[in-house]
Enzyme design. Structure first.
Site, PDB file in Angstrom:
ATOM      1  CD  GLU A 291      -3.000  -1.143   2.134  1.00  0.00           C
ATOM      2  OE1 GLU A 291      -2.943   0.071   3.162  1.00  0.00           O
ATOM      3  OE2 GLU A 291      -4.073  -1.701   2.271  1.00  0.00           O
ATOM      4  CD  GLU A 383      -4.491  -5.568   3.248  1.00  0.00           C
ATOM      5  OE1 GLU A 383      -3.325  -5.660   2.915  1.00  0.00           O
ATOM      6  OE2 GLU A 383      -5.082  -4.610   3.998  1.00  0.00           O
TER       7      GLU A 383
HETATM    8  C1  IDC Z   1      -3.082  -4.025  10.120  1.00  0.00           C
HETATM    9  C2  IDC Z   1      -3.125  -5.274  11.036  1.00  0.00           C
HETATM   10  C3  IDC Z   1      -2.912  -4.681  12.605  1.00  0.00           C
HETATM   11  C4  IDC Z   1      -1.487  -4.041  12.547  1.00  0.00           C
HETATM   12  C5  IDC Z   1      -1.504  -3.039  11.694  1.00  0.00           C
HETATM   13  C6  IDC Z   1      -0.011  -2.383  11.660  1.00  0.00           C
HETATM   14  O1  IDC Z   1      -4.447  -5.740  10.928  1.00  0.00           O
HETATM   15  O2  IDC Z   1      -2.931  -5.728  13.424  1.00  0.00           O
HETATM   16  O3  IDC Z   1      -1.435  -3.734  13.722  1.00  0.00           O
HETATM   17  O4  IDC Z   1      -1.888  -3.320  10.346  1.00  0.00           O
HETATM   18  O5  IDC Z   1       0.751  -3.413  10.757  1.00  0.00           O
HETATM   19  C7  IDC Z   1      -4.117  -2.420   5.454  1.00  0.00           C
HETATM   20  C8  IDC Z   1      -2.681  -2.786   5.391  1.00  0.00           C
HETATM   21  C9  IDC Z   1      -2.713  -3.695   6.600  1.00  0.00           C
HETATM   22  C10 IDC Z   1      -3.547  -3.658   7.883  1.00  0.00           C
HETATM   23  C11 IDC Z   1      -4.840  -3.340   7.439  1.00  0.00           C
HETATM   24  C12 IDC Z   1      -5.716  -2.983   8.822  1.00  0.00           C
HETATM   25  O6  IDC Z   1      -2.454  -3.479   4.415  1.00  0.00           O
HETATM   26  O7  IDC Z   1      -1.338  -4.213   7.016  1.00  0.00           O
HETATM   27  O8  IDC Z   1      -3.115  -4.507   8.977  1.00  0.00           O
HETATM   28  N1  IDC Z   1      -4.950  -2.527   6.536  1.00  0.00           N
HETATM   29  O9  IDC Z   1      -5.435  -1.850   9.242  1.00  0.00           O
HETATM   30  N2  IDC Z   1      -4.555  -1.235   4.798  1.00  0.00           N
HETATM   31  C13 IDC Z   1      -5.716  -0.961   4.910  1.00  0.00           C
HETATM   32  C14 IDC Z   1      -5.911  -1.688   6.075  1.00  0.00           C
END
Ligand code: IDC
Length: 465
Positions: A291, A383
């Site tokens: 992302e 995702e």
């Molecule tokens: C989130 C995980 C969470 C973690 C966070 C930081 O769910 O447990 O603490 O990342 O690393 C994304 C990202 C993905 C995120 C997810 C939800 O690709 O890494 O995971 N998210 O926030 N993009 C939008 C949402």
């Protein structure tokens, strides 16, 4: 599935031997080896892999030819070469990207065919008109089923084979658009124990998923802390997916910082290693930046145009996914939209652009962008969450349903965040599940997990001709 393999032993050919006897003759040495593998066979049809190894001097263009022994054998569709059949003679001519074949280098071709009467393996091959003679060293016979269609129970990878981008779609080995549906891991630095034989069996058999996305964070205690350890763990997950007939997305999970150029050198090192290690596999898709955020499209494009050639050098035919601006929102979360990509696409072929959404946060304006962009750009939802963009909050059934209905209609592939037991509402498995050994059934599922599993486990509709 039993495989039948005929290995035609190496042949150093007349011209090469003559040159050896007559040192002044300058004829190029020629020689080749062909490994022909019937990877599956069913009543009336079959699929074969043809590995061609150049044992002579380097060539910069080649044509492989062989004859079907039986008049009932017909080429249906080939890949990684321009295939044709005239009478019983089949030819496969090199494509732009695989025409150079150095000494000792191989190229993996394949095709599907039909047969009636019998389906003997061809035993005489030529490369650029020079015979690859040799004696088969192993021959086994595949099980032949009695239905008129490919055997039931074949896995997503067996049915679809090597994927490629065709127009705005993801196409299978029959050049027909398909949609893959599956799950993303959580960060493998945190939830490694969730990815084991039992959990991946459940994903393949109970969930009937097509796809596992392997989220390898780069920061946050990820790849940068132990490049060789994470690389080998990713490779082992690729193998575990392959063993179950699942496609595997190798996700270079950049997130913070959001500019992928920060990790450019790491990306080159990582992708050159995983792409060369997995080049011969059909189940691998590369996702070069999860992302991008806080970075312009021009910056992302520049990164992509430096990383993709590294992958192509090792694994020329794999599909590559490119992240988009604003957390892979096609720019929408940054106040832009897909036109910046349409007007200035990445200079590479066989790529798709990623779009990510979290159903409780991203609704109609994002859906209308995807509907419009899908007519212009190959999209892959590598995702998504059924919850808010934090990965937590309430599960939004109506927005999630609207999203997945749209993706189904557009045949856009997707992976859900996450196949893990994280203590957050986006996780599909209840907290504590990964401490146990049971991953099947509804007892282990969260609300989101039950919804997504229900959507993913419906029958696939993969065209086979
Ligand atoms: C989130 C995980 C969470 C973690 C966070 C930081 O769910 O447990 O603490 O990342 O690393 C994304 C990202 C993905 C995120 C997810 C939800 O690709 O890494 O995971 N998210 O926030 N993009 C939008 C949402």
């Amino acid at each position: 599935m039993k495989r039948s393999t005929v290995v035609l032993a190496a042949c150093l050919l007349a011209a090469g031997s003559a040159a050896a006897l007559l040192p002044h003759a300058m004829a190029a040495a020629q020689g080749c080896r062909v490994d022909y593998t019937v990877s599956s066979q069913w009543q009336g049809g079959f699929q074969a892999g043809v590995k061609v190894t150049n044992l002579g001097d380097p060539v910069s263009g080649w044509t492989l030819a062989f004859s079907f022994p039986n008049t009932g054998q017909k080429l249906t569709q080939g890949w990684n070469a321009t295939w044709s059949q005239s009478g019983s003679t089949v030819t496969a001519a090199s494509l732009e990207w695989n025409r150079s074949l150095g000494t000792g280098a191989s190229v993996d071709l394949g095709f599907t065919g039909s047969w009636s009467g019998a389906n003997p393996v061809p035993t005489a091959f030529t490369l650029n008109g020079v015979a690859c003679t040799g004696t088969p060293v192993t021959t086994t016979t595949t099980t032949t089923t009695t239905t008129g269609n490919p055997p039931v129970g074949r896995t997503p990878v067996e049915i679809n084979g090597q994927l490629r981008v065709c127009g705005v779609n993801l196409c299978n080995q029959y050049n027909r658009p398909i949609q893959l549906r599956g799950m993303s891991t959580h960060g493998i630095q945190w939830f490694d124990k969730c990815y084991n034989s039992a959990s991946l069996d459940a994903l393949a058999n109970d969930w009937k998923a097509d796809l596992l996305r392997i989220a390898m964070y780069v920061q946050e205690q990820g790849y940068e802390t132990n490049p060789s350890g994470f690389t080998s763990r990713v490779n082992s997950l690729v193998d575990m997916a392959e063993a179950r007939g699942l496609y595997a997305i190798i996700d270079f999970h950049t997130l913070t910082p959001g500019d992928p150029n920060y990790n450019l050198d790491r990306a080159k090192t990582f992708f050159s290693q995983v792409a060369s290690r997995n080049a011969a596999k059909k189940n691998v898709i590369y996702e070069i930046a999860n992302e991008p955020n806080g970075v312009s499209w021009a910056g992302i494009k520049s990164y992509a145009e430096q990383v993709i050639p590294v992958i192509r050098a090792a694994d020329p035919d794999a599909v590559v996914l490119v992240g988009t601006r604003g957390w892979s929102s096609l720019g929408v979360s940054d106040g832009s939209n897909e036109s910046e990509i349409v007007n200035n696409p990445v200079n590479a072929t066989n790529i798709m652009y990623t779009f990510h959404f979290y159903a409780a946060s991203h609704k109609d304006n994002y859906r209308s962008t995807v509907s419009r962009a899908a007519t212009r750009l190959p999209l892959f939802v590598s995702e998504f969450g059924t919850v808010s963009a934090t990965g937590g909050g309430a599960y939004d059934q109506s927005s999630s349903t609207a999203w997945l209905d749209l993706l189904d209609q557009l045949k856009i592939s997707y992976a859900n965040w996450t196949y893990s037991d994280a203590d957050e509402s986006s996780a599909a498995l209840r907290p504590g599940t990964c401490n146990g050994s049971t991953y099947t059934g509804s007892g282990v599922l969260t609300e989101s997990g039950a919804f997504v599993k229900n959507r993913i486990s419906t029958a696939d509709n993969f065209p086979t001709s």
